[in-house]
Design a protein around this motif. Structure first.
Motif, PDB file in Angstrom:
ATOM      1  N   ALA A 124      32.724  34.752  40.661  1.00  0.00           N
ATOM      2  CA  ALA A 124      31.707  33.892  41.276  1.00  0.00           C
ATOM      3  C   ALA A 124      31.367  32.670  40.408  1.00  0.00           C
ATOM      4  N   PRO A 125      31.137  32.851  39.105  1.00  0.00           N
ATOM      5  CA  PRO A 125      30.819  31.667  38.291  1.00  0.00           C
ATOM      6  C   PRO A 125      31.933  30.619  38.281  1.00  0.00           C
ATOM      7  N   PHE A 126      33.189  31.060  38.340  1.00  0.00           N
ATOM      8  CA  PHE A 126      34.305  30.108  38.329  1.00  0.00           C
ATOM      9  C   PHE A 126      34.616  29.567  39.716  1.00  0.00           C
ATOM     10  N   GLY A 127      33.922  30.093  40.712  1.00  0.00           N
ATOM     11  CA  GLY A 127      34.176  29.651  42.086  1.00  0.00           C
ATOM     12  C   GLY A 127      35.509  30.119  42.617  1.00  0.00           C
ATOM     13  N   LEU A 128      35.933  31.307  42.174  1.00  0.00           N
ATOM     14  CA  LEU A 128      37.245  31.810  42.592  1.00  0.00           C
ATOM     15  C   LEU A 128      37.096  32.892  43.658  1.00  0.00           C
ATOM     16  N   ASP A 129      36.183  32.673  44.549  1.00  0.00           N
ATOM     17  CA  ASP A 129      35.900  33.656  45.592  1.00  0.00           C
ATOM     18  C   ASP A 129      37.165  34.039  46.352  1.00  0.00           C
ATOM     19  N   PHE A 130      38.019  33.042  46.592  1.00  0.00           N
ATOM     20  CA  PHE A 130      39.212  33.274  47.425  1.00  0.00           C
ATOM     21  C   PHE A 130      40.252  34.168  46.753  1.00  0.00           C
ATOM     22  N   MET A 131      40.115  34.354  45.428  1.00  0.00           N
ATOM     23  CA  MET A 131      41.106  35.178  44.728  1.00  0.00           C
ATOM     24  C   MET A 131      40.690  36.646  44.636  1.00  0.00           C
ATOM     25  N   LYS A 132      39.560  37.005  45.255  1.00  0.00           N
ATOM     26  CA  LYS A 132      39.013  38.332  44.982  1.00  0.00           C
ATOM     27  C   LYS A 132      39.949  39.475  45.405  1.00  0.00           C
ATOM     28  N   THR A 133      40.654  39.294  46.534  1.00  0.00           N
ATOM     29  CA  THR A 133      41.524  40.378  47.005  1.00  0.00           C
ATOM     30  C   THR A 133      42.601  40.717  45.962  1.00  0.00           C
ATOM     31  N   ILE A 134      43.270  39.660  45.478  1.00  0.00           N
ATOM     32  CA  ILE A 134      44.355  39.870  44.521  1.00  0.00           C
ATOM     33  C   ILE A 134      43.830  40.468  43.218  1.00  0.00           C
ATOM     34  N   VAL A 135      42.719  39.903  42.731  1.00  0.00           N
ATOM     35  CA  VAL A 135      42.169  40.386  41.464  1.00  0.00           C
ATOM     36  C   VAL A 135      41.718  41.834  41.597  1.00  0.00           C
ATOM     37  N   PHE A 136      41.100  42.160  42.732  1.00  0.00           N
ATOM     38  CA  PHE A 136      40.634  43.533  42.915  1.00  0.00           C
ATOM     39  C   PHE A 136      41.811  44.517  42.935  1.00  0.00           C
ATOM     40  N   ILE A 137      42.877  44.145  43.628  1.00  0.00           N
ATOM     41  CA  ILE A 137      44.048  45.035  43.671  1.00  0.00           C
ATOM     42  C   ILE A 137      44.561  45.282  42.259  1.00  0.00           C
ATOM     43  N   LEU A 138      44.732  44.194  41.527  1.00  0.00           N
ATOM     44  CA  LEU A 138      45.252  44.269  40.160  1.00  0.00           C
ATOM     45  C   LEU A 138      44.381  45.167  39.296  1.00  0.00           C
ATOM     46  N   VAL A 139      43.096  44.894  39.334  1.00  0.00           N
ATOM     47  CA  VAL A 139      42.195  45.594  38.422  1.00  0.00           C
ATOM     48  C   VAL A 139      42.031  47.055  38.826  1.00  0.00           C
ATOM     49  N   ILE A 140      41.926  47.314  40.122  1.00  0.00           N
ATOM     50  CA  ILE A 140      41.742  48.701  40.555  1.00  0.00           C
ATOM     51  C   ILE A 140      42.971  49.539  40.191  1.00  0.00           C
ATOM     52  N   ALA A 141      44.159  48.979  40.435  1.00  0.00           N
ATOM     53  CA  ALA A 141      45.380  49.722  40.119  1.00  0.00           C
ATOM     54  C   ALA A 141      45.452  50.041  38.634  1.00  0.00           C
ATOM     55  N   ALA A 142      45.172  49.029  37.803  1.00  0.00           N
ATOM     56  CA  ALA A 142      45.223  49.246  36.350  1.00  0.00           C
ATOM     57  C   ALA A 142      44.155  50.239  35.923  1.00  0.00           C
ATOM     58  N   LEU A 143      42.991  50.103  36.537  1.00  0.00           N
ATOM     59  CA  LEU A 143      41.873  50.974  36.178  1.00  0.00           C
ATOM     60  C   LEU A 143      42.205  52.442  36.440  1.00  0.00           C
ATOM     61  N   VAL A 144      42.759  52.701  37.617  1.00  0.00           N
ATOM     62  CA  VAL A 144      43.092  54.083  37.952  1.00  0.00           C
ATOM     63  C   VAL A 144      44.125  54.625  36.974  1.00  0.00           C
ATOM     64  N   GLN A 145      45.066  53.761  36.613  1.00  0.00           N
ATOM     65  CA  GLN A 145      46.086  54.172  35.652  1.00  0.00           C
ATOM     66  C   GLN A 145      45.448  54.572  34.319  1.00  0.00           C
ATOM     67  N   ILE A 146      44.526  53.723  33.866  1.00  0.00           N
ATOM     68  CA  ILE A 146      43.859  53.996  32.593  1.00  0.00           C
ATOM     69  C   ILE A 146      43.049  55.278  32.679  1.00  0.00           C
TER      70      ILE A 146
END
Lengths: 279, 192
Positions: free
Chosen positions: B65-87
């Motif tokens: 939100a601070p960077f105004g990257l609202d449109f990237m949320k889907t990709i970032v969420f996929i990336l982070v959730i996948a890595a998170l579950v792995q960890i």
């Protein structure tokens, strides 16, 4: 332009942080897997057939390492695999005799009369369920080939109305043993060639009436054997494989020729391997 | 406080993720054959969804939100959730083998579950703060577990019935799920 730049930078930074996090946790929380488990898994055939009774080769490897399963527990791999695994586990593989399935019936179309024509589901189990006997003999091979269908190695085929196992292809998974509604198939040590090829438990005259190749329970074979290796089980001869030296005297004397001689592979089954490689 | 409880109940019943929003249907139909397996999957979903909601909320509120990257949320969420579950999986394997055994294969399986991503995105859409997101994720996952365990119960009963041939197998499961969905629609009038 500015947006693209910021996006790229932010996503790259997130990616790097996530990647670093994964590497870090991978190192930090590394769980040492038992080396032997991986090594044992390497030795196993890897076709996950489940003949050992475990869910697959991975489960089998874990069971062997934990001492739950014997080192020679893999019936497919047989003695070579057992020896290799024994080397890894540091125990001697108890020399496991390779077993093969053997159909205990000699009632070919010639020897045992057909009871008319069977029109129905082409499966021994269905026919047996309906109480249908295809041949005069109540004990013999029905010849509809349920075992042929179920064999994963294509090692069984019907020769002249009787199922015949090709010992070269058989891996002793035991599926046919479970499938045969007549309980005709058993796993026997491969090297023991003297086997009684009949399951008919009726008295001699009754057997003679229905099949010219059946055990009539004359007990001549038991009198021939000098090693106490063949006995009568009711009116059916039975070989004790541990004692048998395969001298073949019993087979020579058998009036019905129902005991196999030390070379039982029929020509039809022996030529099978070539076909299998083609397929 | 009241609104927080409402968020949870709304996630679990009123806006049930499977039966009202039709997310995560694949695992809902795929893993509901046996009660035990579906319960394990439910446990794993509760675990992953709660953590994923928390991380996604933090990430969105303080990075995207601070960077105004609202449109990237889907990709970032996929990336982070996948890595998170792995960890989390590695962590559990080391620190708590019992939990790891219980969740078993389901943990990596639901990394790519659309429901997990869906809730992270819905939280952002609803402009939830951190605590609200966590509770919404937890409530939704409980709703998923409820739905899949109920369906598993129904399926185990159906399995013993003598059904007409055309509806055996997949059709009757879809019919049951549809009836369940209609039943859950009844919650939509629920108010406090």
């Amino acid at each position: 332009m500015n947006t693209i730049l910021i996006t790229t930078i932010v996503i790259t930074v997130i990616g790097i942080i996530v990647g670093a996090g994964l590497v870090f946790t991978g190192k930090k929380f590394f769980v040492p897997v038992d080396e032997r488990e991986a090594a044992v898994r390497e030795c196993l055939p890897g076709n996950n057939c489940g003949a050992c009774g475990y869910a697959g080769c991975d489960a089998m490897a874990a069971a062997i390492v934990s001492g739950e399963a014997p080192v020679n527990g893999c019936p497919v791999g047989g003695a070579p695999v057992a020896a290799k695994i024994g080397g890894i586990m540091g125990t001697d593989a108890e020399a496991l005799e390779r077993k093969v399935a053997f159909v205990r019936c000699k009632g070919t179309c010639e020897a045992c009369r057909q009871q008319g024509n069977y029109v129905g589901i082409n499966d021994c189990r269905s026919a047996a369920l309906a109480g249908i006997n295809l041949k005069d003999c109540d004990y013999g091979c029905m010849g509809l080939g349920s075992c042929v269908t179920v064999c994963p190695q294509h090692a069984i085929r019907l020769v002249d109305g009787v199922a015949v196992v090709n010992p070269n292809l058989c891996v002793a998974c035991g599926l046919c043993v479970k499938t045969c509604p007549k309980g005709l198939i058993e796993l026997v040590p491969e090297s023991k060639h003297v086997r009684v090829q009949c399951m008919n438990r009726d008295k001699g005259p009754l057997v003679k009436k229905v099949c010219s190749a059946g055990c009539i329970g004359c007990s001549l074979c038991t009198r021939q054997c000098a090693f106490d290796a063949i006995h009568m089980d009711g009116s059916l001869a039975k070989v004790t494989y541990e004692n048998c030296t395969q001298c073949g005297k019993c087979a020579e004397k058998c009036p019905a020729h129902v005991i196999t001689l030390p070379c039982p592979v029929p020509a039809a089954a022996a030529e099978k391997p070539e076909e299998a490689t083609e397929a | 406080m009241k609104s927080l409880i409402l968020i949870m109940i709304s996630g679990a019943l009123i806006n049930n993720v499977v039966l009202n929003q039709f997310l995560g249907i694949c695992s809902f139909l795929g893993v509901s054959k046996q009660m035990k397996a579906s319960a394990s999957l439910g446990g794993a979903v509760i675990f992953v969804m709660t953590i994923a909601s928390a991380v996604a909320s933090l990430l969105y509120n303080y990075v995207l939100a601070p960077f105004g990257l609202d449109f990237m949320k889907t990709i970032v969420f996929i990336l982070v959730i996948a890595a998170l579950v792995q960890i989390v999986e590695m962590f559990l394997k080391k620190k708590s083998p019992a939990v790891y055994q219980a969740l078993g294969i389901y943990l990596p399986l639901i990394t790519t579950n659309c429901a997990v991503l869906g809730i992270a995105l819905t939280n952002v859409q609803n402009e939830y703060n951190f605590i609200q997101s966590v509770l919404a994720g937890f409530g939704t996952a409980v709703g998923f577990t409820l739905a899949i365990v109920l369906l598993a119960g129904i399926r185990s009963r159906i399995h013993e019935e003598d059904l007409p041939r055309p509806v055996r197998g997949a059709p009757i499961v879809l019919i049951s799920a549809a009836l369940m969905s209609i039943a859950f629609m009844g919650f939509s009038g629920l108010s406090f």
